[in-house]
Design a protein around this motif. Structure first.
Motif, mmCIF file in Angstrom:
data_model
loop_
_atom_site.group_PDB
_atom_site.id
_atom_site.type_symbol
_atom_site.label_atom_id
_atom_site.label_comp_id
_atom_site.label_asym_id
_atom_site.label_seq_id
_atom_site.Cartn_x
_atom_site.Cartn_y
_atom_site.Cartn_z
ATOM 1 N N TYR A 82 -9.132 4.395 11.128
ATOM 2 C CA TYR A 82 -8.960 3.995 9.503
ATOM 3 C C TYR A 82 -9.683 4.809 8.582
ATOM 4 O O TYR A 82 -10.281 4.027 7.608
ATOM 5 C CB TYR A 82 -9.280 2.498 9.606
ATOM 6 N N GLN A 90 0.960 -1.133 -0.020
ATOM 7 C CA GLN A 90 0.002 0.093 0.023
ATOM 8 C C GLN A 90 0.946 1.146 0.207
ATOM 9 O O GLN A 90 1.898 1.300 0.456
ATOM 10 C CB GLN A 90 -0.984 -0.155 1.167
ATOM 11 N N HIS A 125 0.877 3.937 1.525
ATOM 12 C CA HIS A 125 1.261 4.392 2.749
ATOM 13 C C HIS A 125 2.495 3.721 3.161
ATOM 14 O O HIS A 125 3.458 4.683 3.914
ATOM 15 C CB HIS A 125 0.164 4.198 3.809
ATOM 16 N N ILE A 158 -5.012 6.528 7.755
ATOM 17 C CA ILE A 158 -4.959 5.954 9.226
ATOM 18 C C ILE A 158 -4.102 6.981 9.920
ATOM 19 O O ILE A 158 -3.466 8.008 9.354
ATOM 20 C CB ILE A 158 -3.901 4.932 8.854
ATOM 21 N N GLN A 187 -4.812 3.189 3.020
ATOM 22 C CA GLN A 187 -4.176 3.463 4.208
ATOM 23 C C GLN A 187 -3.828 5.036 4.200
ATOM 24 O O GLN A 187 -3.187 5.276 5.466
ATOM 25 C CB GLN A 187 -2.827 2.716 4.499
ATOM 26 N N GLN A 220 -3.485 -5.897 3.735
ATOM 27 C CA GLN A 220 -2.987 -4.977 4.645
ATOM 28 C C GLN A 220 -2.089 -5.414 5.551
ATOM 29 O O GLN A 220 -1.356 -4.677 6.214
ATOM 30 C CB GLN A 220 -4.517 -4.660 5.741
ATOM 31 N N GLU A 230 -10.258 3.297 2.010
ATOM 32 C CA GLU A 230 -9.564 3.579 3.307
ATOM 33 C C GLU A 230 -8.444 2.547 3.168
ATOM 34 O O GLU A 230 -7.519 2.244 4.095
ATOM 35 C CB GLU A 230 -10.550 3.114 4.271
ATOM 36 N N GLN A 262 4.211 -0.770 9.648
ATOM 37 C CA GLN A 262 3.959 0.520 10.146
ATOM 38 C C GLN A 262 3.929 0.131 11.855
ATOM 39 O O GLN A 262 4.112 1.523 12.217
ATOM 40 C CB GLN A 262 2.580 1.066 9.653
ATOM 41 N N ASN A 267 1.729 -4.493 5.732
ATOM 42 C CA ASN A 267 1.812 -3.005 5.481
ATOM 43 C C ASN A 267 1.697 -2.600 7.057
ATOM 44 O O ASN A 267 2.381 -1.849 7.522
ATOM 45 C CB ASN A 267 0.740 -2.637 4.724
ATOM 46 N N SER A 268 0.549 -3.403 7.618
ATOM 47 C CA SER A 268 0.397 -2.867 8.885
ATOM 48 C C SER A 268 1.679 -3.270 10.029
ATOM 49 O O SER A 268 1.899 -2.557 10.808
ATOM 50 C CB SER A 268 -0.917 -3.665 9.401
ATOM 51 N N MET A 325 -8.597 -2.203 11.254
ATOM 52 C CA MET A 325 -8.047 -2.913 10.153
ATOM 53 C C MET A 325 -8.551 -4.514 10.141
ATOM 54 O O MET A 325 -9.284 -4.826 9.105
ATOM 55 C CB MET A 325 -6.431 -2.972 10.089
#
Ligand SMILES: Cc1cc2nc3c(=O)[nH]c(=O)nc-3n(C[C@H](O)[C@H](O)[C@H](O)COP(=O)(O)OP(=O)(O)OC[C@H]3O[C@@H](n4cnc5c(N)ncnc54)[C@H](O)[C@@H]3O)c2cc1C
Length: 556
Positions: free
Chosen positions: A414, A47, A49, A391, A388, A315, A385, A322, A318-319, A358
């Protein structure tokens, strides 16, 4: 103690954290229980982000031909009835904008992503992932952690004990660190099984098409939960696909036992015997688990990326990355004795609501595609959304917003992020076409190139207040550790002023994008404090007072 931080797990979360801590000057070790690195594409959907926070990945994507995620999915009947597929949109491609220079998700295999991080870490910091080394247990003390691991040397297990300042479990879904910390792993495990992996297709019976290349076979009229998906990996020169074969009545153990069983099942379900397969890169069983920790750590031990979810939203990886961005700068400051240990509580405080949202979103997608009752399946269109952009950590204990002060406003961690607002707690937008003077030469830059993962960047928009405001802000900033701050004076495009000696850099907002993307007028003095993880920590209109308030929560 020769090692500051031990990281267990060399997936994207652990490797990103390692890189960020190394950039901060901490010494680290990364241990990985597997004897070799995972060869699979798995979490390939990057993503945007993540690319904006990870300069390394952004630079790589910009310098290579990294493809976009296919925009459409082609739905065929299973078995295929020869009719043209139904085309369903997965994501609506959008044009890049000056605040979001990479609007659409990219496809970068997790194997390549991890390799890139490993190579960079080794080349620049001399740190190598220690394979065949499994964390087994740890004891936590007030000022250190004792870690017990087992390293396989030849075929012999050798016990090793390491004393470190901090331990991070980036050890995935079955995290031993999570279990030993006694953290709950809240959620559910729906009944379903699938086989997933990567396989080469021979010939051109399946298209490696960046728009319509993703093929799905399901039963006519959605009569069962059976699904076969073939996503093109878009690896240059290779006809490689990520497959996913799932359903309630599938004998997944048999299918995953060898390549021949997999190919047989594919041909039986889809009826597409014309599709011939080449080398199988890897395959494994996948069971849906939708779970997250109730707390991201205690004392000197934390977890990153310890949440599991359906891959339908792209996601998960990516999460996890992060999480690492959120934790790294806080841990580095605490370790150096510059920030109070309590700042580490905000890691859990900020990430828990984001990950919970998420999970809700990816679970909804999962239910639409896999879990829906017979006849009720829907396509999994990914909403805005899931890019991202929206967020945020608005309203968090570390966030200061002097412009938007309504405490009763509901917070959506989110949010879609397409309403044009920019507040403290949001992801800091980019702004291109900034120019500055370097050795009497005018150089163009953008904010994403100015931000660093080590320092807070203070963007000073002087407005009509002029030199006095800049002098007051700069003087206040000198009270804090200069190695961790970078001040940028952003002058309006109409400005004819010379660079200010008071700030680290002066840029002219030649096209007005910085003022526009940060919703700043040319008359009102405003300061944005952008954290090392790329989020706006503070939106300040009061100058000195606001800076002191924000930094009193960050620095000792
Ligand atoms: C088919 C599929 C498609 C996906 N698509 C996407 C996508 O498009 N986008 C996305 O964001 N995500 C996607 N995901 C999810 C993504 O793959 C995961 O979220 C990601 O792997 C999580 O990274 P991590 O570093 O947190 O954990 P992991 O990748 O699980 O890494 C954890 C590591 O820790 C090691 N380890 C475990 N225990 C120990 C121990 N005791 N000692 C030492 N090492 C240990 C493990 O061997 C492992 O290497 C997908 C997943 C699948 C299966």
């Amino acid at each position: 103690m020769s090692t500051d931080v031990l990281i267990a797990g060399a997936g994207p979360s652990g490797l990103s954290l390692a890189l960020l801590l190394l950039r901060n000057g901490l010494s680290i070790r990364i241990i990985e229980k597997q004897s070799q690195f995972h060869p699979g594409e798995r979490g390939a959907g990057i993503q945007v982000h993540t690319t904006s926070t990870s300069a390394l990945i952004r630079v790589f994507i910009l310098s290579q031909e990294v493809h976009l995620l296919p925009g459409n999915m082609r739905y065929f009947a299973a078995p295929d009835d020869g009719k043209p597929p139904r085309i369903s949109t997965l994501v609506q491609p959008m044009d890049d904008t000056p605040d979001r220079p990479m609007m659409n998700a990219r496809l970068l295999g997790q194997n390549t992503h991890e390799q890139l991080l490993r190579e960079h870490i080794l080349a620049n910091y001399g740190v190598q992932v220690e394979l065949d080394t499994e964390l087994r247990s740890f004891e936590q003390h007030s000022d250190h952690v004792v870690v017990h691991a087992v390293k396989t040397v030849g075929s012999k297990p050798v016990e090793i004990t390491v004393t470190v300042n901090w331990l991070i479990g980036a050890d995935g879904a079955r995290s031993i660190v999570r279990k030993q910390l006694g953290l709950s792993f809240l959620g559910e495990s729906p009944q379903m099984e699938a086989v997933t992996g990567d396989i080469h297709v021979v010939g051109d019976t399946l298209k490696q098409d960046p728009i319509d290349g993703w093929s799905i076979w399901t039963q006519p009229d959605n009569a069962t939960s059976l699904i076969v998906s073939m996503r093109p990996c878009m690896v240059p020169g290779e006809n490689l696909f990520q497959f996913f074969m799932g359903g309630e009545k599938l004998d997944t153990l048999k299918i995953s036992s060898n390549r021949e069983e997999l190919v047989k099942a594919f041909h039986e379900i889809t009826g597409r015997k014309d599709i011939a397969f080449g080398k199988l890169v890897w395959m494994g069983l996948w069971r849906p688990n939708i779970r997250m920790v109730d707390n991201f750590g205690k004392g000197r031990v934390f977890v990153a990326g310890v949440h599991v979810h359906s891959p339908t939203g792209g996601q998960g990886m990516n999460s996890g990355v992060q999480d690492s961005f959120n934790l790294a700068w806080k841990l580095a400051l605490v370790h150096k004795g510059l920030a109070p240990q309590s700042i580490l509580d905000t890691y859990s405080g900020e990430r828990t609501p984001v990950i919970a949202s998420m999970l809700n979103m990816t679970t909804e997608l999962f239910r639409k595609e896999f879990g829906a009752k017979v006849g009720q399946r829907q396509d999994f269109y990914r909403g805005h959304e899931l890019r991202q952009f929206g967020i945020n950590y608005r309203g968090g204990s570390l966030i200061l917003d002097e412009k938007y002060t309504d405490k009763n406003e509901p917070i959506d961690p989110y949010r879609s992020g397409d309403d044009g607002t920019v507040r403290a707690g949001d992801r800091a937008p980019d702004a291109p076409s900034l120019t500055y003077l370097d050795a009497n030469e005018t150089v163009a830059t953008c904010l994403f190139d100015v931000f660093t993962t080590v320092k807070h960047t203070i963007l000073i928009f002087p407005g009509s207040a002029g030199e006095n405001f800049v002098a007051e802000v700069s003087k206040t900033l000198r009270e804090y550790p200069s190695n961790f701050l970078k001040s940028i004076l952003v002058l309006p495009r109409s400005s004819t002023k010379l660079p200010s000696p008071l700030t680290d850099m002066t840029v002219v907002d030649t096209e007005g994008y910085a003022h526009m993307n940060y919703a700043v007028t040319e008359d009102r003095p405003t300061v944005f404090v952008v954290r090392p993880d790329g989020y706006i920590g503070a939106l300040i209109t009061s100058g000195e007072l606001g800076l002191r308030r924000y930094f009193s929560s960050v620095f000792l």
